[in-house]
Scaffold this active site. Structure first.
Site, PDB file in Angstrom:
ATOM      1  N   LEU A  81       0.525  -1.076   0.107  1.00  0.00           N
ATOM      2  CA  LEU A  81      -0.247  -0.178   0.226  1.00  0.00           C
ATOM      3  C   LEU A  81       0.987   1.135  -0.131  1.00  0.00           C
ATOM      4  O   LEU A  81       2.008   1.341   0.421  1.00  0.00           O
ATOM      5  CB  LEU A  81      -0.694  -0.319   1.402  1.00  0.00           C
ATOM      6  CG  LEU A  81      -2.378  -1.527   1.334  1.00  0.00           C
ATOM      7  CD1 LEU A  81      -2.589  -0.752   2.400  1.00  0.00           C
ATOM      8  CD2 LEU A  81      -3.259  -0.706   0.511  1.00  0.00           C
ATOM      9  N   LYS A  82       0.624   2.201  -1.011  1.00  0.00           N
ATOM     10  CA  LYS A  82       1.609   3.630  -0.922  1.00  0.00           C
ATOM     11  C   LYS A  82       0.487   4.390  -0.450  1.00  0.00           C
ATOM     12  O   LYS A  82      -0.719   4.899  -1.264  1.00  0.00           O
ATOM     13  CB  LYS A  82       2.010   3.587  -2.300  1.00  0.00           C
ATOM     14  CG  LYS A  82       2.552   4.583  -2.662  1.00  0.00           C
ATOM     15  CD  LYS A  82       2.877   4.758  -4.369  1.00  0.00           C
ATOM     16  CE  LYS A  82       4.474   6.055  -4.461  1.00  0.00           C
ATOM     17  NZ  LYS A  82       4.610   5.683  -5.778  1.00  0.00           N
ATOM     18  N   ILE A  83       0.542   5.476   0.414  1.00  0.00           N
ATOM     19  CA  ILE A  83      -0.094   6.093   1.294  1.00  0.00           C
ATOM     20  C   ILE A  83       0.558   7.507   1.433  1.00  0.00           C
ATOM     21  O   ILE A  83       1.670   7.923   1.995  1.00  0.00           O
ATOM     22  CB  ILE A  83      -0.812   5.025   2.501  1.00  0.00           C
ATOM     23  CG1 ILE A  83      -1.543   4.115   1.957  1.00  0.00           C
ATOM     24  CG2 ILE A  83      -1.525   6.200   3.227  1.00  0.00           C
ATOM     25  CD1 ILE A  83      -1.819   3.112   3.857  1.00  0.00           C
TER      26      ILE A  83
END
Length: 216
Positions: A81-83
């Site tokens: 996940l890239k947040i």
């Protein structure tokens, strides 16, 4: 290193080199491929593929995190996940870490050491400072990475990795690594630029000319 692209042909070529750890994507990158995110990500054969959660509010980002979790990746692929590391994103990072302890989280769009530090405290595994974007904005990107690495190590967060991102040229890549970045994510064009230096190619061509001229 990571490859910063969604282009399947570029990914196929780059992954012939064993040192690439995975692929990073974002909505801008995926838009170039003009395919539905869910199906396109499922065709990327890397060991680790980061997918960015979109949205402005905490609720919007969280909802997209859940949509990303539903993607069925290629066999042997893990989706990370890239947040974004702003207030709403930081809250989501903390929630993801609490609800999905095994998730691999990359905090992105980092422009300061304090921003990266907060993201690390919230549970991010990787931090992505935007090197060229900082440079063109008059910020000292190398100093930011150096300071961030020092603070992380000082605070017992040495397991958190700094992933330099947003590069304009190959020199910036090496500056980021020399400043303390653990890894980098780069476009395929910059990867080629790192290897195919004009002076090196000229020297190799000369060697080949001389080899051809050797007595048979």
């Amino acid at each position: 290193m990571f490859l910063d692209t969604g282009n399947l042909e570029e990914i196929k070529k780059a992954l012939q080199f064993p040192f690439f750890e995975g692929v990073t994507t974002n909505p801008t990158i995926l838009l170039k491929e003009n395919q539905p995110r869910k199906t396109h990500i499922a065709h990327i054969p890397a060991k680790l593929v980061f997918v960015q959660a979109a949205g402005l509010t905490e609720e919007e980002i969280w909802e997209d995190v859940l949509r990303i979790q539903e993607i069925k990746p290629a066999e042997g692929t893990v989706i990370g996940l890239k947040i974004p590391a702003h207030e709403a994103g930081i809250k989501v990072i903390a929630t993801v870490r609490a609800k999905f302890p095994d998730a691999i989280i990359l905090a992105t769009a980092i422009f300061s050491s304090e921003q990266g530090y907060i993201a690390a405290l919230s549970g991010a595994d990787y931090l992505a400072p935007y090197y060229n974007r900082m440079e063109v904005s008059g910020l000292d990107a190398a100093k930011t990475i150096e300071e961030l690495r020092y603070v992380l190590d000082l605070q017992g967060l040495e397991e958190v990795k700094i992933m330099g991102a947003s590069f304009k040229n190959s020199r910036q890549i090496m500056q980021a690594l020399a400043s303390g970045a653990d890894t980098v994510t780069i476009g395929y064009d910059l990867f080629l630029q790192m290897m195919n230096k004009p002076l090196a190619l000229e020297s190799i061509e000369k060697f080949n000319e001389h080899n051809a001229a050797l007595p048979k």
